[in-house]
Design a protein around this motif. Structure first.
Motif, PDB file in Angstrom:
ATOM      1  N   SER A 119     -14.805 -31.029  -2.258  1.00  0.00           N
ATOM      2  CA  SER A 119     -14.643 -32.297  -2.435  1.00  0.00           C
ATOM      3  C   SER A 119     -13.604 -32.951  -3.456  1.00  0.00           C
ATOM      4  CB  SER A 119     -15.795 -33.251  -2.693  1.00  0.00           C
ATOM      5  OG  SER A 119     -15.781 -34.542  -2.726  1.00  0.00           O
ATOM      6  N   ALA A 120     -13.584 -32.175  -4.544  1.00  0.00           N
ATOM      7  CA  ALA A 120     -12.358 -32.786  -5.694  1.00  0.00           C
ATOM      8  C   ALA A 120     -10.968 -32.422  -5.130  1.00  0.00           C
ATOM      9  CB  ALA A 120     -12.585 -32.144  -7.034  1.00  0.00           C
ATOM     10  N   ALA A 121     -10.753 -31.234  -4.392  1.00  0.00           N
ATOM     11  CA  ALA A 121      -9.445 -30.949  -3.879  1.00  0.00           C
ATOM     12  C   ALA A 121      -9.002 -31.762  -2.638  1.00  0.00           C
ATOM     13  CB  ALA A 121      -9.476 -29.443  -3.438  1.00  0.00           C
ATOM     14  N   THR A 122     -10.085 -32.370  -1.857  1.00  0.00           N
ATOM     15  CA  THR A 122      -9.850 -32.934  -0.582  1.00  0.00           C
ATOM     16  C   THR A 122      -9.529 -34.229  -1.158  1.00  0.00           C
ATOM     17  OG1 THR A 122     -11.375 -31.748   0.603  1.00  0.00           O
ATOM     18  CG2 THR A 122     -10.842 -34.017   1.431  1.00  0.00           C
ATOM     19  N   GLY A 152     -13.274 -38.272   1.168  1.00  0.00           N
ATOM     20  CA  GLY A 152     -12.988 -37.293   0.270  1.00  0.00           C
ATOM     21  C   GLY A 152     -14.301 -36.388   0.114  1.00  0.00           C
ATOM     22  N   THR A 153     -15.514 -36.927   0.223  1.00  0.00           N
ATOM     23  CA  THR A 153     -16.706 -36.061   0.149  1.00  0.00           C
ATOM     24  C   THR A 153     -17.068 -35.270   1.420  1.00  0.00           C
ATOM     25  OG1 THR A 153     -18.095 -37.623   1.435  1.00  0.00           O
ATOM     26  CG2 THR A 153     -17.889 -38.332  -0.859  1.00  0.00           C
ATOM     27  N   LEU A 154     -16.238 -35.314   2.365  1.00  0.00           N
ATOM     28  CA  LEU A 154     -16.291 -34.478   3.481  1.00  0.00           C
ATOM     29  C   LEU A 154     -15.966 -32.964   3.129  1.00  0.00           C
ATOM     30  CD1 LEU A 154     -14.649 -36.577   6.402  1.00  0.00           C
ATOM     31  CD2 LEU A 154     -17.122 -35.884   5.920  1.00  0.00           C
ATOM     32  N   GLY A 155     -15.348 -32.840   1.995  1.00  0.00           N
ATOM     33  CA  GLY A 155     -15.205 -31.410   1.476  1.00  0.00           C
ATOM     34  C   GLY A 155     -16.182 -30.635   1.153  1.00  0.00           C
ATOM     35  N   LEU A 156     -17.328 -31.476   1.218  1.00  0.00           N
ATOM     36  CA  LEU A 156     -18.732 -30.820   0.606  1.00  0.00           C
ATOM     37  C   LEU A 156     -19.309 -30.262   1.764  1.00  0.00           C
ATOM     38  CD1 LEU A 156     -20.045 -33.325  -2.098  1.00  0.00           C
ATOM     39  CD2 LEU A 156     -19.160 -30.870  -2.474  1.00  0.00           C
ATOM     40  N   LEU A 340     -25.145 -36.199 -13.002  1.00  0.00           N
ATOM     41  CA  LEU A 340     -24.693 -34.859 -12.873  1.00  0.00           C
ATOM     42  C   LEU A 340     -23.599 -34.704 -11.551  1.00  0.00           C
ATOM     43  CD1 LEU A 340     -28.019 -32.841 -13.336  1.00  0.00           C
ATOM     44  CD2 LEU A 340     -26.268 -33.123 -15.107  1.00  0.00           C
ATOM     45  N   ASP A 341     -22.815 -33.726 -11.729  1.00  0.00           N
ATOM     46  CA  ASP A 341     -21.907 -33.360 -10.753  1.00  0.00           C
ATOM     47  C   ASP A 341     -22.806 -32.592  -9.490  1.00  0.00           C
ATOM     48  OD1 ASP A 341     -20.964 -30.434 -10.734  1.00  0.00           O
ATOM     49  OD2 ASP A 341     -21.378 -31.188 -12.747  1.00  0.00           O
ATOM     50  N   GLY A 342     -22.237 -32.588  -8.182  1.00  0.00           N
ATOM     51  CA  GLY A 342     -22.715 -31.949  -7.083  1.00  0.00           C
ATOM     52  C   GLY A 342     -23.360 -30.578  -7.218  1.00  0.00           C
ATOM     53  N   THR A 343     -22.318 -29.826  -8.019  1.00  0.00           N
ATOM     54  CA  THR A 343     -22.729 -28.425  -8.254  1.00  0.00           C
ATOM     55  C   THR A 343     -23.811 -28.211  -9.146  1.00  0.00           C
ATOM     56  OG1 THR A 343     -20.435 -27.544  -7.937  1.00  0.00           O
ATOM     57  CG2 THR A 343     -21.932 -26.124  -8.971  1.00  0.00           C
ATOM     58  N   ILE A 380     -20.110 -40.443  -5.001  1.00  0.00           N
ATOM     59  CA  ILE A 380     -19.424 -41.930  -5.018  1.00  0.00           C
ATOM     60  C   ILE A 380     -20.423 -43.026  -5.604  1.00  0.00           C
ATOM     61  CG2 ILE A 380     -17.788 -41.630  -3.157  1.00  0.00           C
ATOM     62  CD1 ILE A 380     -19.833 -42.691  -1.300  1.00  0.00           C
ATOM     63  N   THR A 381     -21.400 -42.291  -6.522  1.00  0.00           N
ATOM     64  CA  THR A 381     -22.241 -43.000  -7.217  1.00  0.00           C
ATOM     65  C   THR A 381     -21.958 -43.010  -8.703  1.00  0.00           C
ATOM     66  OG1 THR A 381     -23.996 -42.286  -5.661  1.00  0.00           O
ATOM     67  CG2 THR A 381     -24.744 -43.556  -7.633  1.00  0.00           C
ATOM     68  N   PRO A 382     -21.688 -44.129  -9.239  1.00  0.00           N
ATOM     69  CA  PRO A 382     -21.638 -44.321 -10.556  1.00  0.00           C
ATOM     70  C   PRO A 382     -22.929 -44.142 -11.571  1.00  0.00           C
ATOM     71  CG  PRO A 382     -21.710 -46.550  -9.774  1.00  0.00           C
ATOM     72  CD  PRO A 382     -21.867 -45.751  -8.552  1.00  0.00           C
ATOM     73  N   PRO A 383     -22.870 -43.481 -12.644  1.00  0.00           N
ATOM     74  CA  PRO A 383     -21.629 -43.704 -13.487  1.00  0.00           C
ATOM     75  C   PRO A 383     -21.028 -42.283 -13.605  1.00  0.00           C
ATOM     76  CG  PRO A 383     -23.600 -43.392 -14.918  1.00  0.00           C
ATOM     77  CD  PRO A 383     -24.332 -43.600 -13.352  1.00  0.00           C
ATOM     78  N   VAL A 384     -21.348 -41.091 -12.776  1.00  0.00           N
ATOM     79  CA  VAL A 384     -20.783 -40.060 -12.846  1.00  0.00           C
ATOM     80  C   VAL A 384     -20.304 -39.442 -11.494  1.00  0.00           C
ATOM     81  CG1 VAL A 384     -20.871 -37.710 -13.753  1.00  0.00           C
ATOM     82  CG2 VAL A 384     -22.445 -39.471 -14.762  1.00  0.00           C
ATOM     83  N   GLY A 385     -19.964 -40.607 -10.677  1.00  0.00           N
ATOM     84  CA  GLY A 385     -19.619 -39.913  -9.254  1.00  0.00           C
ATOM     85  C   GLY A 385     -18.155 -39.404  -9.416  1.00  0.00           C
ATOM     86  N   PHE A 386     -17.931 -38.169  -9.188  1.00  0.00           N
ATOM     87  CA  PHE A 386     -16.681 -37.643  -9.449  1.00  0.00           C
ATOM     88  C   PHE A 386     -15.466 -38.094  -8.802  1.00  0.00           C
ATOM     89  CE2 PHE A 386     -13.843 -33.712  -9.748  1.00  0.00           C
ATOM     90  CZ  PHE A 386     -13.837 -33.892 -10.906  1.00  0.00           C
TER      91      PHE A 386
END
Length: 437
Positions: A119-122, A152-156, A340-343, A380-386
């Motif tokens: 997702s981050a790379a996308t 961008g989340t489609l990369g997941l 937390l981040d997705g991983t 895409i959720t604050p506060p830690v939505g990457f």
């Protein structure tokens, strides 16, 4: 300890370690070891032996070898002009669709997701091309940013997804089946995003200012030629997996080799690109695999202290329906996604949630796709939505402004979950058709 005491003790450990600011991988390891020591009363020697065995076994997992290869492939595309060519190639094909170039974020993210798995790379790759270009042409700023945050989340989700690889390894589920299961849900969510952009453009044409541009057949052919390298990579990677010619790890190696050859033939690969992409891939891969290995220690510890069984007993006492259980899991994952981040969400939660899901009779393939969409929500959720942080750095806008722009796409993802629940075949039909039930 009774089930409630075990659950509260472990929850306290998790909050205390994460709140201390130490690395998440260290938090997972510390929680696992302390749980073994306090609840199971293991000796230090036994704890060390168990942990060393688990770390060694998971470090040598063949399935995990796909992760650094897919990450390196995405890094190569990020640092060459292939991503720019992809945007230029998409432009003529979306010119007549309401919303016009806004669709390049969605289509570009969909295509890039099919070769990067991140997702981050996308988000970063597509964003650095589309955001400045679209805003400079007068496209609605909020819709430009929001569409990229969602796409961008489609990369997941769209294979080859790194999160699906991690889920497959931890849940002991076929990664090939998970990849097949992610195809239609990923396309469905991309369709929801595109439909929303079309509706917004029809209601308010000013969000996508019209420019008198016409494209001849020759222009379309040139545009398609610019898309061809990425299309070839998608066909090579996914074709080798779904045809049964290669495992996901082998397909990752084949895809990386194809990427190196294509960038070399197009004269976009030099020593600087090679070194910086490899260096970045090693760092990201080390972080992800360290999380997975430490999560394996945590999962083993949770089984020793019977935490999943304890939580399952609590849930059995509540006697929820399947829908209520899904709603509880949604609330649980959205809550984790706030911090937390997705991983990290994946590796921390699965030791607890997977036994409950299996006990409830929920298809683990379907649950894997559900989990990934939940993680997409967390992106895409604050506060830690990457993805929000990435777009904040790309646009210079404040985090609350970026979060507001992404809000409609948050609700579209929620709609995607509802469709997935009502029609589970969206995720389960293709793996069943390709590989049998």
């Amino acid at each position: 300890m009774d089930p409630y005491q075990i659950s509260l003790f472990v929850m306290f450990l998790v909050i205390a370690t994460l709140g201390s600011g130490i690395w998440i991988m260290a938090s997972l390891l510390i929680v696992g070891l302390i749980s073994q020591w306090v609840i199971s009363d293991f000796s230090l020697l036994k704890m060390g032996t168990i942990s060393a065995t688990i770390i060694a076994r998971n470090s040598m997992s063949w399935e995990l070898s796909a992760i650094p290869l897919f990450i390196w492939m995405g890094e190569l595309l990020f640092r060459t002009r292939l991503s720019v060519s992809m945007f230029e190639g998409l432009t003529p094909f979306v010119n007549r669709i309401p919303g016009r170039l806004l669709h390049t974020s969605v289509l570009g993210s969909t295509m890039f997701a099919a070769v990067s798995g991140s997702s981050a790379a996308t988000t970063t790759t597509v964003g650095r091309i589309t955001v400045g270009e679209l805003i400079g042409r007068g496209y609605d700023r909020s819709l430009t940013i929001g569409s990229l945050a969602g796409a961008g989340t489609l990369g997941l989700l769209i294979p080859p997804s790194i999160i699906l690889i991690i889920y497959g390894v931890m849940a002991e589920v076929s990664i090939i089946r998970l990849f097949a299961a992610g195809v239609f849900p990923g396309l469905m969510i991309a369709f929801l995003y595109g439909s929303y952009i079309i509706i917004r453009a029809l209601i308010d044409p000013s969000v996508a200012p019209k420019r008198e541009e016409t494209y001849s057949a020759r222009d379309m052919a040139v545009a398609f030629s610019k898309l061809l390298p990425v299309i070839v990579l998608i066909v090579i990677i996914l074709g080798s997996i779904y045809s049964g010619l290669a495992t996901p790890s082998e397909a990752a190696a084949i895809g990386l080799a194809a990427t190196l050859i294509i960038t070399l033939v197009l004269r976009q690969l030099n020593w600087e690109v090679f070194y910086t992409s490899l260096n970045s891939a090693v760092k990201v891969s080390a972080m992800i695999t360290s999380l997975v290995v430490c999560a394996a220690v945590l999962a083993s510890s949770m089984s020793y202290v019977r935490l999943p069984q304890s939580i399952a007993e609590i849930i059995v006492q509540l006697n929820p329906s399947e829908l209520q259980l899904i709603m509880l899991l949604m609330a649980f994952y959205i809550f984790l996604g706030l911090f937390l981040d997705g991983t990290s969400v994946t590796v921390m939660s699965l030791p607890i949630t997977m036994p409950i899901v299996i006990a409830a009779g929920i298809d683990p393939i379907w649950f894997g796709i559900f989990l990934v969409i939940m993680i997409e929500l967390s992106q895409i959720t604050p506060p830690v939505g990457f993805n929000l942080f990435l777009l904040q750095s790309l646009t210079g806008d404040s985090l609350p402004k970026v979060a507001r722009a992404a809000l409609p796409f948050f609700f579209l993802l929620c709609l995607g979950v509802a469709i997935l629940y009502v029609a589970p075949g969206v995720a389960t039909w293709l793996p069943g058709y390709l590989y049998g039930n």
